[in-house]
Scaffold this motif. Structure first.
Motif, PDB file in Angstrom:
ATOM      1  N   UNK A 278       8.225 -13.383 -21.937  1.00 35.70           N
ATOM      2  CA  UNK A 278       6.782 -13.493 -21.743  1.00 35.70           C
ATOM      3  C   UNK A 278       6.058 -13.056 -23.005  1.00 35.70           C
ATOM      4  N   UNK A 279       4.843 -13.585 -23.162  1.00 38.87           N
ATOM      5  CA  UNK A 279       3.929 -13.115 -24.194  1.00 38.87           C
ATOM      6  C   UNK A 279       2.973 -12.108 -23.569  1.00 38.87           C
ATOM      7  N   UNK A 280       2.743 -11.006 -24.270  1.00 40.16           N
ATOM      8  CA  UNK A 280       1.869  -9.981 -23.726  1.00 40.16           C
ATOM      9  C   UNK A 280       0.431 -10.452 -23.561  1.00 40.16           C
ATOM     10  N   UNK A 281       0.042 -11.447 -24.340  1.00 38.49           N
ATOM     11  CA  UNK A 281      -1.346 -11.912 -24.316  1.00 38.49           C
ATOM     12  C   UNK A 281      -1.619 -12.895 -23.187  1.00 38.49           C
ATOM     13  N   UNK A 282      -0.587 -13.340 -22.478  1.00 40.12           N
ATOM     14  CA  UNK A 282      -0.769 -14.343 -21.434  1.00 40.12           C
ATOM     15  C   UNK A 282      -1.118 -13.657 -20.118  1.00 40.12           C
ATOM     16  N   UNK A 283      -2.276 -14.014 -19.535  1.00 44.56           N
ATOM     17  CA  UNK A 283      -2.761 -13.433 -18.284  1.00 44.56           C
ATOM     18  C   UNK A 283      -2.724 -14.478 -17.175  1.00 44.56           C
ATOM     19  N   UNK A 284      -2.828 -14.002 -15.927  1.00 45.12           N
ATOM     20  CA  UNK A 284      -2.781 -14.893 -14.769  1.00 45.12           C
ATOM     21  C   UNK A 284      -3.558 -14.258 -13.617  1.00 45.12           C
ATOM     22  N   UNK A 285      -4.174 -15.112 -12.822  1.00 42.81           N
ATOM     23  CA  UNK A 285      -4.798 -14.716 -11.555  1.00 42.81           C
ATOM     24  C   UNK A 285      -3.907 -15.237 -10.435  1.00 42.81           C
ATOM     25  N   UNK A 286      -3.362 -14.327  -9.620  1.00 40.05           N
ATOM     26  CA  UNK A 286      -2.360 -14.689  -8.616  1.00 40.05           C
ATOM     27  C   UNK A 286      -2.920 -14.460  -7.219  1.00 40.05           C
ATOM     28  N   UNK A 287      -2.691 -15.464  -6.347  1.00 36.34           N
ATOM     29  CA  UNK A 287      -3.083 -15.372  -4.940  1.00 36.34           C
ATOM     30  C   UNK A 287      -1.858 -15.649  -4.087  1.00 36.34           C
ATOM     31  N   UNK A 288      -1.498 -14.700  -3.228  1.00 34.29           N
ATOM     32  CA  UNK A 288      -0.328 -14.858  -2.373  1.00 34.29           C
ATOM     33  C   UNK A 288      -0.645 -15.765  -1.192  1.00 34.29           C
ATOM     34  N   UNK A 289       0.336 -16.561  -0.825  1.00 36.29           N
ATOM     35  CA  UNK A 289       0.180 -17.512   0.281  1.00 36.29           C
ATOM     36  C   UNK A 289       0.462 -16.809   1.615  1.00 36.29           C
ATOM     37  N   UNK A 290      -0.256 -15.735   1.848  1.00 40.82           N
ATOM     38  CA  UNK A 290      -0.121 -14.957   3.071  1.00 40.82           C
ATOM     39  C   UNK A 290      -1.483 -14.363   3.411  1.00 40.82           C
ATOM     40  N   UNK A 291      -1.664 -14.033   4.657  1.00 41.17           N
ATOM     41  CA  UNK A 291      -2.911 -13.380   5.052  1.00 41.17           C
ATOM     42  C   UNK A 291      -2.883 -11.923   4.603  1.00 41.17           C
ATOM     43  N   UNK A 292      -4.041 -11.315   4.517  1.00 41.52           N
ATOM     44  CA  UNK A 292      -4.116  -9.933   4.065  1.00 41.52           C
ATOM     45  C   UNK A 292      -3.388  -8.992   5.022  1.00 41.52           C
ATOM     46  N   UNK A 293      -3.452  -9.297   6.332  1.00 43.64           N
ATOM     47  CA  UNK A 293      -2.745  -8.462   7.291  1.00 43.64           C
ATOM     48  C   UNK A 293      -1.233  -8.544   7.098  1.00 43.64           C
ATOM     49  N   UNK A 294      -0.735  -9.778   6.852  1.00 42.01           N
ATOM     50  CA  UNK A 294       0.702  -9.940   6.633  1.00 42.01           C
ATOM     51  C   UNK A 294       1.156  -9.255   5.342  1.00 42.01           C
ATOM     52  N   UNK A 295       0.321  -9.343   4.299  1.00 47.78           N
ATOM     53  CA  UNK A 295       0.669  -8.694   3.035  1.00 47.78           C
ATOM     54  C   UNK A 295       0.730  -7.183   3.213  1.00 47.78           C
ATOM     55  N   UNK A 296      -0.242  -6.633   3.944  1.00 50.77           N
ATOM     56  CA  UNK A 296      -0.266  -5.188   4.149  1.00 50.77           C
ATOM     57  C   UNK A 296       0.910  -4.732   5.009  1.00 50.77           C
ATOM     58  N   UNK A 297       1.230  -5.520   6.047  1.00 56.70           N
ATOM     59  CA  UNK A 297       2.326  -5.142   6.934  1.00 56.70           C
ATOM     60  C   UNK A 297       3.684  -5.323   6.258  1.00 56.70           C
ATOM     61  N   UNK A 298       3.818  -6.353   5.467  1.00 54.91           N
ATOM     62  CA  UNK A 298       5.119  -6.665   4.856  1.00 54.91           C
ATOM     63  C   UNK A 298       5.403  -5.782   3.638  1.00 54.91           C
ATOM     64  N   UNK A 299       4.432  -5.591   2.781  1.00 49.49           N
ATOM     65  CA  UNK A 299       4.688  -4.923   1.502  1.00 49.49           C
ATOM     66  C   UNK A 299       4.128  -3.503   1.439  1.00 49.49           C
ATOM     67  N   UNK A 300       3.413  -3.053   2.453  1.00 51.74           N
ATOM     68  CA  UNK A 300       2.964  -1.674   2.570  1.00 51.74           C
ATOM     69  C   UNK A 300       2.217  -1.182   1.330  1.00 51.74           C
ATOM     70  N   UNK A 301       1.301  -1.986   0.857  1.00 49.57           N
ATOM     71  CA  UNK A 301       0.459  -1.589  -0.265  1.00 49.57           C
ATOM     72  C   UNK A 301       1.037  -1.853  -1.633  1.00 49.57           C
ATOM     73  N   UNK A 302       2.281  -2.323  -1.718  1.00 50.79           N
ATOM     74  CA  UNK A 302       2.865  -2.622  -3.028  1.00 50.79           C
ATOM     75  C   UNK A 302       2.229  -3.854  -3.657  1.00 50.79           C
ATOM     76  N   UNK A 303       1.790  -4.796  -2.829  1.00 51.26           N
ATOM     77  CA  UNK A 303       1.130  -6.009  -3.301  1.00 51.26           C
ATOM     78  C   UNK A 303      -0.175  -6.193  -2.539  1.00 51.26           C
ATOM     79  N   UNK A 304      -1.067  -6.970  -3.134  1.00 53.08           N
ATOM     80  CA  UNK A 304      -2.305  -7.362  -2.478  1.00 53.08           C
ATOM     81  C   UNK A 304      -2.426  -8.879  -2.532  1.00 53.08           C
ATOM     82  N   UNK A 305      -3.295  -9.418  -1.719  1.00 46.26           N
ATOM     83  CA  UNK A 305      -3.399 -10.880  -1.640  1.00 46.26           C
ATOM     84  C   UNK A 305      -3.879 -11.479  -2.958  1.00 46.26           C
ATOM     85  N   UNK A 306      -4.862 -10.867  -3.603  1.00 45.38           N
ATOM     86  CA  UNK A 306      -5.391 -11.353  -4.876  1.00 45.38           C
ATOM     87  C   UNK A 306      -5.097 -10.318  -5.954  1.00 45.38           C
TER      88      UNK A 306
END
Length: 706
Positions: A278-306
């Motif tokens: 990877x290049x350090x200068x390359x940025x990205x905006x990531x959106x997970x294909x899951x609902x916020x409730x599923x993200x919170x229940x599955x990953x316990x705060x390690x990830x967020x939807x956006x």
């Protein structure tokens, strides 16, 4: 009984291959660590609900079951281990270790039972064999058959490809086909990757170094999908061993390394590491294909939807959450340039070596990861191509050796201090400490930062050159060939301003000096030959008829105890016998040693007595006095002839002094030609002298000489 039980050389079956490791039972958990991969399996004590003791191929084994449905099997125990393990389980785990017999009748008709991740084939309620369903790669059905195909392991010599089960039709339940029910039970626990549903997220066109190319990475809940232009790879998260995030030396790029076991395959090529750049200068905006409730229940705060940030941070963060493993980064090591890695070459490619807190990793072609616990020793060696670099060699306990070459000499001190701090075994530690003292003595010189091995090679080179100069029998080449002196002599001889008398005097002086040097060197050669002569005479004066020397107390004891050592240690080698005997001798008491010392003293007295009688009877004088007198007389005559020839050569040399200096010192060829002529004249003169002596001697002396 102690708080823990530890066992070494305990084996675990992984896809048909036996991997050894260490097993520890403690009050809190059961921990097994593989020696091959370093992977650690930890079973909490509260989850254990089943323990079986069975006779298996590698001695005895233990089968452990947990309340979560997982099964663990470990082999390599001894029969005597059953009692202490059983007592430990009762006292700490409240689980009884039961003995279970295996069926060895060889029948192929029985009952298939699915218990968690295992398919057990039983004959008369005794298990004939068990199949871990995680090893199943494919399940196919026929009319009355179910075929199981298995993942292949490259480390095994023989692999099981498939097993077929005949399932008879059932008369009781016609609504469900027994073949399909059997297949569904297998597929529910089998390691069969099916890309069903939507991906959690997708990373487009990531640069991958191994396997090389650009791939779209699709993150699924249970596996990772690499989609390229020519190849696709599906990597289950269960095969991921470690994650590494390593900064490039240029500080503008990052490596993200995924260690895999078993590796992904492409034809005959195996990829044990997945390396992304990877290049350090390359940025990205990531959106997970899951609902916020599923993200919170599955990953316990390690990830967020956006999420947004650097691309390498997003990829590493998502992988850490899904794989549930820590990411390893470089520790406190800093090289000469301030980077956390060292530029070097491994095999034919150049790459970067990262000293980590618990090992070394090399990227990228081919990637190598070496843990400290599997390293036997390291070695610092001089570079094979240039003196401005050195090699770093790592030898593992399995006998494999890895050589990282072309490392700059400025990195030597940093790397040595790192290895020393990690308490790794260094082969040439003593030499390094010796070179530190030399560096302190020459602290003011510019050579202070040189590699220690460079200084060593220079010293060895000087010693080797001096040895070559002393061993040369013809010492004229170094003295006669000096371009600077030759030019000065020629210019002086043909200088119009210089007088003839001065040039002749200087020429005579130079000739006398060169003659003295030649005489000194010839004298050295003669002295060396004279020193070697008595060695030959000593070898010839060996007395084999005398009494043998007596043995020491230790040797007398060893001869008496040798058979006992062999009987107590069957199959022991000769070298091991000597080591064992040395340990036993050191452990003997004073009284036992005095017994053998008295025997040795008695043998010594008998030897002295026999030696005295042997010498008084005339033993030991093997040489013939007549032959020695003849040899000495012949040697004296040869010396006289040589001295006479030398005197004549000196007289002849004074007559030849009219030759000019230019004729003598023009080149090496002229000097060598004159040497050949002088040697030929000497031989001719010696033959003439011999003829004269033969004529002067009477007939009787000629007959004796003949």
């Amino acid at each position: 009984m102690g708080d823990t039980l530890e066992f070494n050389e305990i084996y675990q079956e992984v896809k048909g291959s036996w991997n050894d490791g260490r097993l520890r039972f403690s009050k809190q958990n059961v921990v097994y660590k593989s020696s091959k991969t370093g992977k650690v399996d930890s079973i909490p004590a509260g989850e254990l609900n089943q323990a079986q003791w069975r006779r298996v191929c590698l001695g005895h084994g233990i089968k452990l079951g947990t309340s979560t449905g997982l099964i663990y099997q470990y082999d390599g125990f001894r029969d005597t281990d059953f009692e202490k393990i059983s007592e430990f389980f009762k006292a700490n785990y409240k689980v009884e270790l039961t003995e279970k017999d295996m069926c060895v009748k060889g029948w192929n008709w029985g009952t298939a039972k699915f218990s968690g991740p295992l398919l057990s084939f039983d004959v008369n309620d005794n298990t004939a064999f068990e199949i871990p369903l995680s090893n199943v790669s494919q399940c196919a059905t026929g009319k009355n058959e179910v075929t199981l195909e298995f993942h292949q392991n490259d480390d095994t010599e023989v692999s099981l490809m498939e097993v077929r089960f005949y399932v008879p039709p059932s008369q009781s339940d016609e609504r469900q086909d027994p073949v399909e029910a059997f297949a569904q039970s297998v597929l529910s626990k089998a390691d069969v990757i099916q890309a069903t549903g939507d991906a959690v997220c997708i990373f487009k066109e990531l640069q991958c170094l191994t396997p090389r190319g650009r791939y779209d990475i699709r993150i699924y809940p249970t596996f990772l999908h690499l989609h390229g232009k020519t190849f696709d790879y599906k990597i289950p998260y269960t095969t991921v061993l470690r994650l590494f995030l390593l900064p490039h030396k240029d500080q503008r790029q990052m490596f993200f390394v995924i260690s895999l076991d078993p590796p992904i395959k492409q034809g005959q090529t195996r990829y044990h590491f997945l390396i992304l750049l990877f290049s350090k200068e390359e940025d990205i905006n990531l959106t997970l294909n899951m609902s916020e409730e599923d993200v919170e229940r599955r990953f316990e705060g390690k990830l967020s939807k956006n999420m947004s940030g650097s691309l390498y941070e997003m990829v590493s963060r998502v992988m850490k959450a899904l794989v549930n493993r820590k990411i390893t980064v470089p520790g406190n090591f800093q090289g000469h340039s301030g980077a956390q890695c060292i530029t070097c070459s491994y095999k034919a490619s150049s790459g970067l070596l990262y000293p980590l807190e618990r090992g070394f990793i090399y990227v990228h072609k081919p990637p190598v990861h070496l843990r400290f616990e599997e390293i036997s020793c390291v070695n610092f060696a001089r570079g094979t191509t240039t003196t401005r670099s050195f090699d770093f060699e790592i030898e593992t306990k399995q006998g494999n050796q890895y050589t990282f070459s072309s490392i700059e000499r400025e990195e030597y001190g940093k790397l040595f201090d790192f290895v020393n701090a990690k308490k790794l075994n260094i082969k040439n530690r003593g030499f390094k400490e010796g070179m530190k003292g030399n560096n302190d003595e020459y602290s003011d010189s510019d050579e202070d930062q040189h590699d220690a091995y460079l200084e060593r090679m220079k010293a060895e080179g000087k010693i080797r050159e001096e040895g070559n100069d002393s061993d040369e029998s013809d010492g004229e080449s170094d003295e006669s060939f000096n371009p600077g002196e030759e030019d000065d002599d020629i210019a002086e001889e043909y200088d119009s301003n210089a007088s003839a008398s001065e040039s002749s005097d200087e020429g005579d002086d130079s000739e006398n000096e060169s003659a003295k040097k030649k005489k000194v060197k010839k004298a050295k050669v003669v002295k060396e030959k004279k020193e070697r002569k008595p060695r030959k005479e000593k070898k010839q004066k060996k007395d084999t008829g005398g009494p043998k020397r007596p043995m020491s107390a230790y040797m007398l004891w060893l001869n008496a105890s040798r058979e006992q050592i062999k009987s107590e240690n069957p199959g022991i080698s000769i070298t091991e016998i000597s080591k064992k005997a040395g340990e036993m001798w050191r452990q003997l008491g004073k009284e036992e040693k005095e017994e053998w010392e008295t025997k040795a003293g008695e043998a010594k007295r008998q030897y002295d007595k026999a030696k005295k009688e042997y010498t008084e009877s005339g033993g030991g004088s093997t040489s013939n006095p007549k032959k020695e007198s003849k040899k000495s007389g012949g040697k004296k005559e040869e010396k006289k002839r040589k001295s006479a020839g030398g005197d004549k050569d000196r007289d002849r040399g004074t007559n030849d002094s009219f030759k000019s200096k230019e004729f003598i010192e023009t080149s090496e060829e002229s000097s060598s030609d004159s040497d050949r002529k002088s040697k030929a004249k000497r031989k001719k003169q010696e033959s003439e002298d011999e003829e004269e002596e033969a004529v002067s001697t009477p007939a009787s002396s000629e007959e004796e000489s003949d």
